[in-house]
Design a protein around this motif. Structure first.
Motif, PDB file in Angstrom:
ATOM      1  N   PRO A 110       0.827  -1.222   0.000  1.00 47.61           N
ATOM      2  CA  PRO A 110       0.000   0.000   0.000  1.00 47.61           C
ATOM      3  C   PRO A 110       0.858   1.269   0.000  1.00 47.61           C
ATOM      4  O   PRO A 110       1.983   1.286   0.510  1.00 47.61           O
ATOM      5  CB  PRO A 110      -0.778  -0.116   1.316  1.00 47.61           C
ATOM      6  CG  PRO A 110       0.117  -0.910   2.204  1.00 47.61           C
ATOM      7  CD  PRO A 110       0.955  -1.807   1.344  1.00 47.61           C
ATOM      8  N   LEU A 111       0.305   2.300  -0.598  1.00 48.03           N
ATOM      9  CA  LEU A 111       0.915   3.629  -0.555  1.00 48.03           C
ATOM     10  C   LEU A 111      -0.065   4.552   0.149  1.00 48.03           C
ATOM     11  O   LEU A 111      -1.224   4.651  -0.240  1.00 48.03           O
ATOM     12  CB  LEU A 111       1.200   4.136  -1.978  1.00 48.03           C
ATOM     13  CG  LEU A 111       1.641   5.593  -2.111  1.00 48.03           C
ATOM     14  CD1 LEU A 111       3.006   5.807  -1.471  1.00 48.03           C
ATOM     15  CD2 LEU A 111       1.666   6.022  -3.575  1.00 48.03           C
ATOM     16  N   ILE A 112       0.386   5.198   1.222  1.00 50.33           N
ATOM     17  CA  ILE A 112      -0.465   6.098   1.998  1.00 50.33           C
ATOM     18  C   ILE A 112      -0.089   7.540   1.649  1.00 50.33           C
ATOM     19  O   ILE A 112       1.075   7.926   1.787  1.00 50.33           O
ATOM     20  CB  ILE A 112      -0.296   5.846   3.508  1.00 50.33           C
ATOM     21  CG1 ILE A 112      -0.615   4.390   3.850  1.00 50.33           C
ATOM     22  CG2 ILE A 112      -1.180   6.781   4.319  1.00 50.33           C
ATOM     23  CD1 ILE A 112      -0.084   3.936   5.186  1.00 50.33           C
ATOM     24  N   VAL A 113      -1.064   8.297   1.184  1.00 55.25           N
ATOM     25  CA  VAL A 113      -0.822   9.696   0.798  1.00 55.25           C
ATOM     26  C   VAL A 113      -1.689  10.600   1.652  1.00 55.25           C
ATOM     27  O   VAL A 113      -2.917  10.479   1.659  1.00 55.25           O
ATOM     28  CB  VAL A 113      -1.138   9.939  -0.694  1.00 55.25           C
ATOM     29  CG1 VAL A 113      -0.791  11.368  -1.082  1.00 55.25           C
ATOM     30  CG2 VAL A 113      -0.388   8.951  -1.575  1.00 55.25           C
ATOM     31  N   THR A 114      -1.048  11.490   2.409  1.00 57.25           N
ATOM     32  CA  THR A 114      -1.780  12.456   3.230  1.00 57.25           C
ATOM     33  C   THR A 114      -1.326  13.864   2.851  1.00 57.25           C
ATOM     34  O   THR A 114      -0.298  14.037   2.176  1.00 57.25           O
ATOM     35  CB  THR A 114      -1.534  12.229   4.734  1.00 57.25           C
ATOM     36  OG1 THR A 114      -0.138  12.412   5.006  1.00 57.25           O
ATOM     37  CG2 THR A 114      -1.941  10.824   5.150  1.00 57.25           C
ATOM     38  N   GLU A 115      -2.087  14.848   3.283  1.00 57.53           N
ATOM     39  CA  GLU A 115      -1.732  16.231   2.946  1.00 57.53           C
ATOM     40  C   GLU A 115      -0.384  16.595   3.553  1.00 57.53           C
ATOM     41  O   GLU A 115       0.486  17.151   2.894  1.00 57.53           O
ATOM     42  CB  GLU A 115      -2.820  17.185   3.439  1.00 57.53           C
ATOM     43  CG  GLU A 115      -2.632  18.594   2.932  1.00 57.53           C
ATOM     44  CD  GLU A 115      -3.751  19.522   3.375  1.00 57.53           C
ATOM     45  OE1 GLU A 115      -3.688  20.700   3.012  1.00 57.53           O
ATOM     46  OE2 GLU A 115      -4.659  19.067   4.084  1.00 57.53           O
ATOM     47  N   ASP A 116      -0.202  16.269   4.809  1.00 56.27           N
ATOM     48  CA  ASP A 116       1.085  16.444   5.491  1.00 56.27           C
ATOM     49  C   ASP A 116       1.292  15.236   6.378  1.00 56.27           C
ATOM     50  O   ASP A 116       0.659  15.117   7.427  1.00 56.27           O
ATOM     51  CB  ASP A 116       1.092  17.724   6.347  1.00 56.27           C
ATOM     52  CG  ASP A 116       0.986  18.980   5.500  1.00 56.27           C
ATOM     53  OD1 ASP A 116       1.862  19.168   4.642  1.00 56.27           O
ATOM     54  OD2 ASP A 116       0.031  19.754   5.696  1.00 56.27           O
ATOM     55  N   ALA A 117       2.171  14.318   5.969  1.00 56.06           N
ATOM     56  CA  ALA A 117       2.400  13.077   6.725  1.00 56.06           C
ATOM     57  C   ALA A 117       2.972  13.409   8.099  1.00 56.06           C
ATOM     58  O   ALA A 117       3.996  14.071   8.223  1.00 56.06           O
ATOM     59  CB  ALA A 117       3.350  12.165   5.964  1.00 56.06           C
ATOM     60  N   SER A 118       2.292  12.923   9.152  1.00 54.98           N
ATOM     61  CA  SER A 118       2.759  13.193  10.517  1.00 54.98           C
ATOM     62  C   SER A 118       3.957  12.313  10.851  1.00 54.98           C
ATOM     63  O   SER A 118       4.185  11.275  10.224  1.00 54.98           O
ATOM     64  CB  SER A 118       1.627  12.925  11.518  1.00 54.98           C
ATOM     65  OG  SER A 118       1.353  11.544  11.586  1.00 54.98           O
ATOM     66  N   GLU A 119       4.703  12.737  11.848  1.00 52.11           N
ATOM     67  CA  GLU A 119       5.894  11.970  12.252  1.00 52.11           C
ATOM     68  C   GLU A 119       5.499  10.597  12.795  1.00 52.11           C
ATOM     69  O   GLU A 119       6.174   9.606  12.538  1.00 52.11           O
ATOM     70  CB  GLU A 119       6.678  12.757  13.311  1.00 52.11           C
ATOM     71  CG  GLU A 119       8.034  12.146  13.604  1.00 52.11           C
ATOM     72  CD  GLU A 119       8.859  12.965  14.577  1.00 52.11           C
ATOM     73  OE1 GLU A 119       9.978  12.532  14.878  1.00 52.11           O
ATOM     74  OE2 GLU A 119       8.376  14.014  15.035  1.00 52.11           O
TER      75      GLU A 119
END
Length: 201
Positions: A146-155
């Protein structure tokens, strides 16, 4: 067009130009190859017979010693130079911005058609625990890669995915065609979809 949001009755309205484009295998192939080639170091180097460290003096007399040989730096000898020596070079291929964006739209459209694009309202983990991320992905049925895409990936999210060999986490700025093509399923937040749409429209 409208895309279904996983785990919600709501639908997300998106642009046909970005998520409803016809698939072009040639365009996608060209852009993916160019992207991968841009990441190649191109630092391979070998020495020719003129560059190896050694004398160019004739190794033995011309007659009476068997084969007639000159310098021991010749390619036929161990420790000699390489016949067609590799030299550092750039593998970069020029891809227009318009082509790159068109390829990204094509890939996203094909992912949506194949139901490999899962849109969620939000995607994050409360703490840096790999087990928490594994449980969350299992509920979404995303396959092995899987590839996870978020607006701003959290730490927390980035560190939780670091120990999983085939799970990638990207923000919208870090999205690329090779990672999209290589993923079994792309999990995208609704906010990230809107940001992608603004970028590619």
């Amino acid at each position: 067009m409208e895309l279904t949001i996983t785990g919600s009755a709501n639908k997300l309205s998106v642009s046909d130009a970005v998520f409803g484009r016809e698939f072009s295998e040639d365009l996608v192939h060209q852009v993916v190859v160019a992207y991968r080639n841009a990441g190649r170091a191109g630092t391979k180097a070998q020495k020719t017979r003129s560059e190896v460290n050694g004398t160019t003096k004739k190794s033995k007399k011309q007659k009476g010693g068997g084969a007639r040989h000159g310098a021991l730096t010749a390619p036929i000898f161990v420790g000699g130079g390489v016949t067609f020596a590799a030299k550092p070079r750039s593998f970069e291929q020029k891809v227009n911005r318009k082509m790159y964006r068109a390829a990204m739209c094509t890939i996203l459209s094909e992912l949506a058609r194949q139901d490999r694009l899962k849109i969620v309202d939000s995607f994050d983990v409360d703490s840096t625990k790999t087990s928490g991320l594994v449980a969350k992905l299992k509920g979404l049925e995303v396959g092995r890669r899987p590839l996870i895409v978020t607006e701003d990936a959290s730490e927390h999210l980035y560190l939780s995915a670091r120990n999983l060999p085939y799970v990638e986490v990207r923000d919208v700025q870090g999205l690329d065609p090779a990672s999209l093509v290589g993923a079994d399923t792309v999990v995208v937040t609704a906010d990230a979809i809107k940001k992608i749409e603004e970028w590619l429209a």
